[in-house]
Design a protein around this motif. Structure first.
Motif, mmCIF file in Angstrom:
data_model
loop_
_atom_site.group_PDB
_atom_site.id
_atom_site.type_symbol
_atom_site.label_atom_id
_atom_site.label_comp_id
_atom_site.label_asym_id
_atom_site.label_seq_id
_atom_site.Cartn_x
_atom_site.Cartn_y
_atom_site.Cartn_z
ATOM 1 N N HIS A 58 0.855 -1.179 0.000
ATOM 2 C CA HIS A 58 0.000 0.000 0.000
ATOM 3 C C HIS A 58 0.890 1.227 0.000
ATOM 4 C CE1 HIS A 58 -3.563 2.273 2.094
ATOM 5 N NE2 HIS A 58 -3.525 2.500 0.810
ATOM 6 N N ARG A 64 -1.507 6.429 -2.174
ATOM 7 C CA ARG A 64 -2.486 5.673 -1.370
ATOM 8 C C ARG A 64 -3.181 4.578 -2.155
ATOM 9 N NH1 ARG A 64 -2.656 6.845 3.874
ATOM 10 N NH2 ARG A 64 -4.225 5.225 3.957
ATOM 11 N N TRP A 66 -3.334 0.676 -3.432
ATOM 12 C CA TRP A 66 -2.830 -0.666 -3.182
ATOM 13 C C TRP A 66 -2.297 -1.208 -4.501
ATOM 14 C CZ3 TRP A 66 -2.655 -3.410 1.431
ATOM 15 C CH2 TRP A 66 -3.302 -2.811 2.522
ATOM 16 N N TYR B 167 19.187 11.713 2.010
ATOM 17 C CA TYR B 167 18.875 10.730 0.970
ATOM 18 C C TYR B 167 19.417 11.247 -0.347
ATOM 19 C CZ TYR B 167 15.871 8.562 4.392
ATOM 20 O OH TYR B 167 15.412 7.931 5.510
ATOM 21 N N TYR B 169 20.394 10.164 -4.595
ATOM 22 C CA TYR B 169 20.281 9.239 -5.723
ATOM 23 C C TYR B 169 21.398 9.559 -6.706
ATOM 24 C CZ TYR B 169 15.716 8.210 -3.822
ATOM 25 O OH TYR B 169 14.711 7.818 -2.993
ATOM 26 N N ASP B 250 19.765 -3.997 0.164
ATOM 27 C CA ASP B 250 18.996 -4.439 -0.994
ATOM 28 C C ASP B 250 18.743 -3.314 -1.986
ATOM 29 O OD1 ASP B 250 18.507 -7.209 -0.447
ATOM 30 O OD2 ASP B 250 17.357 -6.528 1.280
ATOM 31 N N HIS B 251 18.589 -3.710 -3.220
ATOM 32 C CA HIS B 251 18.229 -2.813 -4.318
ATOM 33 C C HIS B 251 19.189 -1.619 -4.403
ATOM 34 C CE1 HIS B 251 13.845 -4.488 -4.513
ATOM 35 N NE2 HIS B 251 14.776 -5.420 -4.543
ATOM 36 N N MET B 253 20.941 0.011 -2.323
ATOM 37 C CA MET B 253 20.912 1.081 -1.323
ATOM 38 C C MET B 253 22.181 0.944 -0.479
ATOM 39 S SD MET B 253 19.573 3.349 0.840
ATOM 40 C CE MET B 253 17.803 3.454 0.879
ATOM 41 N N TYR B 278 21.892 7.976 2.878
ATOM 42 C CA TYR B 278 21.265 6.804 2.266
ATOM 43 C C TYR B 278 21.342 7.016 0.759
ATOM 44 C CZ TYR B 278 19.266 5.748 6.833
ATOM 45 O OH TYR B 278 19.090 5.453 8.159
ATOM 46 N N ARG B 280 20.907 5.699 -3.038
ATOM 47 C CA ARG B 280 20.365 4.710 -3.967
ATOM 48 C C ARG B 280 21.116 4.916 -5.281
ATOM 49 N NH1 ARG B 280 16.672 0.699 -2.535
ATOM 50 N NH2 ARG B 280 15.368 2.220 -1.498
ATOM 51 N N LYS B 449 25.354 -9.924 -7.671
ATOM 52 C CA LYS B 449 23.925 -10.166 -7.535
ATOM 53 C C LYS B 449 23.190 -8.852 -7.820
ATOM 54 C CE LYS B 449 20.917 -10.599 -3.911
ATOM 55 N NZ LYS B 449 20.748 -10.629 -2.490
ATOM 56 N N ALA B 733 -5.702 6.152 10.970
ATOM 57 C CA ALA B 733 -4.909 5.790 9.794
ATOM 58 C C ALA B 733 -5.229 4.372 9.344
ATOM 59 C CB ALA B 733 -3.422 5.930 10.109
ATOM 60 N N SER B 737 -6.787 2.986 5.605
ATOM 61 C CA SER B 737 -6.148 1.934 4.799
ATOM 62 C C SER B 737 -7.096 0.765 4.567
ATOM 63 C CB SER B 737 -4.886 1.408 5.496
ATOM 64 O OG SER B 737 -3.878 2.377 5.461
ATOM 65 N N GLU B 740 -9.703 1.733 2.003
ATOM 66 C CA GLU B 740 -9.083 1.772 0.674
ATOM 67 C C GLU B 740 -8.837 0.372 0.152
ATOM 68 O OE1 GLU B 740 -6.688 6.037 0.985
ATOM 69 O OE2 GLU B 740 -5.816 4.233 1.856
ATOM 70 N N TYR B 741 -8.464 -0.526 1.051
ATOM 71 C CA TYR B 741 -8.225 -1.913 0.665
ATOM 72 C C TYR B 741 -9.479 -2.507 0.030
ATOM 73 C CZ TYR B 741 -7.431 -6.944 1.240
ATOM 74 O OH TYR B 741 -7.310 -8.288 1.027
ATOM 75 N N GLN B 744 -10.438 -0.662 -3.342
ATOM 76 C CA GLN B 744 -9.538 -0.843 -4.485
ATOM 77 C C GLN B 744 -9.379 -2.297 -4.890
ATOM 78 O OE1 GLN B 744 -5.800 1.147 -3.653
ATOM 79 N NE2 GLN B 744 -6.865 2.921 -2.831
ATOM 80 N N LEU B 745 -9.447 -3.208 -3.927
ATOM 81 C CA LEU B 745 -9.103 -4.590 -4.234
ATOM 82 C C LEU B 745 -10.281 -5.558 -4.193
ATOM 83 C CD1 LEU B 745 -5.822 -4.619 -2.212
ATOM 84 C CD2 LEU B 745 -5.933 -5.040 -4.649
#
Ligand SMILES: [Zn+2]
Lengths: 89, 998
Positions: A58, A64, A66, B167, B169, B250-251, B253, B278, B280, B449, B733, B737, B740-741, B744-745
């Motif tokens: 998410h 915002r 998913w 941060y 890049y 990872d990735h 970073m 940090y 990237r 890798k 919060a 979420s 929205e879950y 959206q899903l």
């Protein structure tokens, strides 16, 4: 820290996202009679594969939305990301 | 002390700036650009600490991050910094450092007795000795180990320094500014790539600072200065010194710590002490170089025994002699470079070369300079306790097994070179499986890798020409993948002295009848005999040997010890090193200060602080605040010398008697809009929502799919397709979420949108019997009568010219209203309410009174909806629809949730009507029952009932309904209290709910 491609925003750091678990789980339809076992499978039982895993993230500190992320759980390699409603072959 | 060991005409320190500092309370001088190590050596100081286990004297071994010995405690501006490497810390005026690991002093150390008892400190000593009896652990063993093993002391005072996070890049991150780092950075930058070049030392150039080479008709130093100057002038390049890339994650970073103020007496204004980057990076070139390997011989930990490359760097960079009678002990050509440097500075070294008859440019040069060389010779043992005074040397047979012609020669330092170990740590951290390279007897990175390449000596390239060529190629190749500019710069010509092969010999056998300690790991005091013992005891895996002996587990992560340890294991096991394998490298490559990791997120800044628009009014009116999630809420408004208890009682009483006002801005608010909004709410909440008319509010409970209550709150239908949802402060919060879950899903077909409006509205709850009278004065144009605005009604109204929304909802159980205005008018609203409310005896009330009011009314909140309760447990089963489906409904019919003796909320009153029941107490039948006493449930919330003037609590207990009227006990083992109680209804006050409808 992972670098996740949000199909709406572009590549963003993991700390903008919240993890949402297995994306292949399908909620049983409303008002449908189902067995305890089927329901428990939906609520509790998840595979924990080593390797490719389609999962939900998410983008809470972004758009915002998913999204679905195909990730290798052992190497963290991300193969592809999808919008919530995108068809996945 | 005078600087007897400082050379006049060599080095890069600033001779015009003398700096004084103290070491163990004694004052010394150095120059700007000196490290503690170089300045102390210039003063002839070589005894700097005591070793970890045996408390043997410790000096300097290296010249940078590899230093295993010279770890000091630094004091600066009354702050302590432990774990400082003397070889890295630059001196500044007034610097104070002292030794660690020695008591009472570095010269006389009581722990050194361990050295004479060393038969009691074998490998696995701690595991074997401090095992039994278990009760001895924290009383005797642990304090002893801690006292003996401490690496300095941290300050317990608040660190006033500032640390920042950044941060960044980039296309290409290059870790190290030696020849390979400079060349690749230059090639990539010229090809248009965005480059970050990081150097952990103050000076750029790496090995170019100390080697006698020529690049493009310039000396190594001149060439590196030219490249750095040009890189710094380019807008696509960031060049950072004193910056250590210590972790590869990872990735791609990577994390780098930049030491901005550590070398200064005081952190500069507007700058942090350290900055954590940090980064990237699309691509990474690891150019971290290599570290010289020690040779192993008797007493090879004596102060004065050091790496030959370190001795050379002390001369060339700092103008400092590590000794005046040097012995060079080498198995390769590198030792010769150091010898030649000594000779050039008027010192006569003696070279012991383990090889039989090697020949190369460098060896010839040494011979021509008249340097004495003994081939097929080794150091058997160093002699001298606090400093090398002489060495037993011997001729070694061709098979390297037998020693002959042992003689003692005088010397004041022994510079060792056992060839080079590539620094593959970062590559290993990135997941690169390294491979053993027979040619150099060390591991080099293999297949990447991640997007990472290792170049230069970190990749086992030990000639400058190979290094420069590889670096220019890689810098171009990697940058071109990104920029596609095809802009290739030409490569400079390289002139260097040719060297010949090294000798695989690394460990000097013991002469007959001698049992010298031969150390592998200098920081953790691991000797050859420890590894031998571990193998005899059956440890095979190198990971086990490492943990059992602690080889390579000190703060230097075995930078100088790992390979020799592996060599030894493979020799004993008759294997080759690649079969033994090596242990995994993990971040950080060098110790990182906790301050840098934490950054600015300290104290108040560890999380954001949210304040309501009325915050300043609360402050002015003596509010005492409490953290509610990230919000600051008034807990109570203090009058005179009132305590929390007195103030909250007064405030709550006034709500019950007159009227109170409470800031409820922090409640979560979510706008739910769209033609399918009603259907959506109907699925989200457990109760029915399809028939809620416009202008009406309804209380709702939402579940998780597992049937547990997630949150509760009221939602109001503002217009046909517009609902205003409220959530608890804590769950705001998560609820968003969650919604929205599903939108959206799960049910993307529903035409609904949700958005948080928490910060758009300021809210004030007006509660108490006088609240309607007050409202009539606040909103003279609006009908707020019981008919005009009934319970759970909603109206839009005008508050002295400001648009306001009035919701007739109640958390306190009194006749109550919640008024919302746009946040910008929050303070205006609040002041109007306070002002107009005076004649109705209005008082503001805080969260403590709010809790009292809701507890005695039996209204559930977070302490009851604690992630374990279903609606039934909180007596909310009346809100669970039997007709429709909703999120989590199917779970409610699972057997555990339908048990007849399921927990339920009840009220609890102490029999003596005066003893308050601690929250969290257990409810039990028999306080004297055998332990574990079967518990019926727990007390979730306690208050002092202002209605009845006695303590009252809510509890969730088994078969709660049947328990009402029973006399039980509340036990708090934590507070050591057992209180006889009576179980009553959770609705202690106004159980019929008449007041809210009045
Ligand atoms: Zn996004």
């Amino acid at each position: 820290m992972l670098y996740i491609f949000c199909p709406h925003c572009g590549s963003r750091s993991q700390n903008e996202f919240a993890y949402g678990g297995d994306a292949t789980v399908k909620r049983p339809e409303l008002n449908k009679e189902i067995s305890d076992q089927e329901w428990d499978n939906f609520v509790y039982l998840r595979k924990s594969p080593r390797g490719k895993h389609l999962e939900l993230w998410h983008h809470i500190s972004g758009c915002r939305q998913w999204i679905k992320v195909e990730r290798d759980t052992s190497t963290h390699e991300i193969f592809k990301t999808y919008k919530a409603n995108e068809l996945i072959e | 002390m005078s600087q007897d060991f400082r050379l006049d005409n060599i080095g890069m320190v600033n001779r015009n700036k003398k700096i004084s500092f103290t070491f163990n309370g004694k004052k010394y001088f150095g120059y700007e650009g000196d490290t503690i190590a170089s300045a102390l050596i210039a003063n002839g100081v070589h005894l700097i600490g005591r070793s970890f286990k045996y408390h043997r004297p410790r000096g300097f071994f290296g010249v940078g991050v590899d230093e295993p010995y010279a770890i000091l405690q630094l004091e600066r501006n009354n702050e302590r910094d432990p774990n400082i490497r003397a070889t890295e810390q630059e001196i500044f005026e007034g610097l104070e450092v002292k030794s660690v690991n020695c008591w009472p002093s570095v010269n006389f150390d009581i722990g050194a007795i361990n050295n004479f008892l060393k038969m009691f400190f074998p490998a696995g000593f701690y595991y074997k000795t401090f095992m039994w009896p278990p009760s001895f652990w924290y009383k005797i063993y642990e304090p002893f180990i801690r006292m003996a093993a401490g690496f300095g002391e941290v300050s317990i005072k608040h660190d006033k320094e500032r640390y920042e996070h950044k941060y960044e890049y980039c296309d290409l991150l290059i870790t190290g500014s030696g020849p390979s780092g400079l060349a690749s950075a230059y090639a990539a930058a010229k090809n248009g790539a965005r480059v970050i070049l990081a150097e952990d030392k103050p000076r750029y150039g790496g090995s170019l600072l100390t080697s006698d080479v020529n690049i493009g008709n310039q000396t190594g130093v001149e060439w590196s200065e030219k490249i750095i100057t040009e890189l710094k002038s380019m807008s696509n390049v960031i060049v950072k010194n004193r910056s250590q890339v210590f972790g590869y994650y990872d990735h791609n970073m990577l994390v780098m710590s930049e030491r901005i103020g550590d070398h200064l007496p005081k952190t500069q204004k507007y700058l942090p002490k350290q900055r954590l980057w940090y980064i990237r990076a699309k691509e990474v070139l690891i150019s971290s170089g290599s570290i010289e390997r020690p040779l192993v011989f008797g007493n090879n930990d004596t102060p004065g025994v050091m790496l030959s490359s370190a001795a050379k760097e002390y001369m060339k960079v700092y103008g400092v002699l590590v000794g005046k009678k040097p012995l060079i002990f080498t198995n390769n050509d590198s030792g010769y470079e150091t010898a030649i440097e000594f000779k050039k500075n008027g010192i006569n070294p003696l070279i012991l070369d383990t090889r039989k008859e090697p020949s190369s440019d460098i060896i010839s040069e040494a011979k021509n300079l008249g340097i004495e060389i003994k081939f097929s010779h080794v150091v058997v043992a160093a002699k001298g306790y606090k400093k090398v005074k002489s060495a037993d040397i011997a001729k070694i047979s061709d098979n390297k097994k037998d020693l002959s012609n042992i003689e003692n020669i005088e010397c004041d330092c022994i510079c060792v070179s056992g060839f080079w170990t590539p620094s593959i740590h970062l590559a290993s951290q990135s997941g690169n499986k390294s491979e053993f390279n027979e040619k150099i007897d060390a591991f080099i990175p293999k297949k990447s890798k991640q997007n990472e390449n290792t170049i230069g000596s970190a990749n086992g390239k030990f000639t400058l020409e190979e290094t420069i060529n590889e670096a220019f190629d890689k810098g171009y190749e990697v940058s071109n993948k990104i920029t596609e500019n095809n802009n290739k710069v030409s490569m400079p010509t390289v002139v260097e002295k040719k060297s010949t092969e090294h000798d695989k010999f690394w460990c000097v056998p013991l002469p007959k009848g001698k049992s010298y300690k031969r150390f592998l790991d200098f920081q953790n005091d691991v000797a050859v005999t420890d590894i031998e013992l571990a193998l005899r005891e059956g440890f095979r895996s190198i990971e086990h040997v490492k943990r059992y002996t602690t080889l390579g587990m000190a703060t230097d992560q075995g930078k100088t010890s790992n390979l020799n340890g592996l060599q030894l294991v493979s020799d004993i096991e008759n294997k080759v090193v690649p079969q033994v394998g090596h242990t995994t490298f993990r971040p950080p490559y060098t110790p990182v200060s906790i301050g840098a990791i934490v950054g600015r997120e300290v104290g108040k800044h560890s999380k954001p602080t949210r304040k309501s628009p009325m915050h300043q009014w609360h402050e002015k009116n003596n509010a005492v605040f409490v953290d509610a999630g990230v919000w600051l809420r008034p807990r109570y408004y203090k009058q005179g010398n009132e305590t929390l208890f007195e103030a909250s009682k007064r405030e709550a009483k006034n709500v019950r008697k007159n009227v109170g006002v409470c800031d409820v801005t922090t409640l979560g608010k979510i706008d739910v809009k769209g033609p399918d909004a009603a259907e959506f709410l109907n699925r989200v909440y457990t109760n029915a929502w399809l028939k809620l008319p416009v202008g009406k509010a309804r209380y709702g409970v939402m579940l998780r799919e597992d049937g547990i209550v997630m949150d509760d709150g009221t939602t109001t239908r503002i217009s046909e397709n517009h609902y205003h949802m409220t959530t608890t402060t804590a769950q705001a919060a998560n609820v968003l979420s969650h919604l929205e879950y599903y939108l959206q899903l799960v049910w993307p077909d529903l035409n609904v949108n949700v958005v948080s409006t928490t910060e758009q509205w300021a809210g004030a709850a007006i509660a108490g019997p006088n609240s309607r009278a007050l409202l009539m004065k606040l909103f003279p144009d609006t009908d707020v009568s019981n008919e005009g605005l009934p319970f759970m009604g909603y109206k839009e109204a005008d508050l002295f010219g400001i648009p306001a929304k009035i919701y007739r909802i109640s958390f306190s159980g009194e006749l109550a209203y919640e008024v919302n205005v746009e946040s910008d008018f929050g303070n205006f609203m609040w002041e109007k309410i306070i002002d107009v409310g005076k004649e109705f005896e209005l008082q503001p009330y805080g969260t403590e009174a709010l809790s009292t009011l809701r507890i005695e009314m039996g209204h559930v909140a977070g302490s009851e909806l604690d992630g374990r309760t279903i609606p039934h447990d909180a007596s909310l089963e009346g809100l669970v629809s039997k007709k429709k489906d909703f999120i989590g409904k199917r779970s409610l019919s699972r057997s555990a949730f339908t048990k007849p003796d399921r927990e339920k909320i009840v009220g609890v009153v102490p029999l003596d009507k005066s003893t308050s029941i601690p929250e969290g107490s257990y409810i039990v039948k028999d306080p004297n029952a055998k332990l574990p006493n079967p518990k019926l449930g727990h007390v979730s919330a306690s208050c002092w009932s202002v209605e009845y003037d006695n303590p009252f609590s809510l509890a969730i207990i088994k078969d709660g309904k049947k328990m009402i009227g029973q006399k039980l006990f509340a036990m708090s083992p934590l507070k050591n209290k057992t209180i006889p109680v009576e179980i009553v209804s959770s609705h202690y006050v106004d159980p019929e709910g008449k007041r809210v409808r009045a």
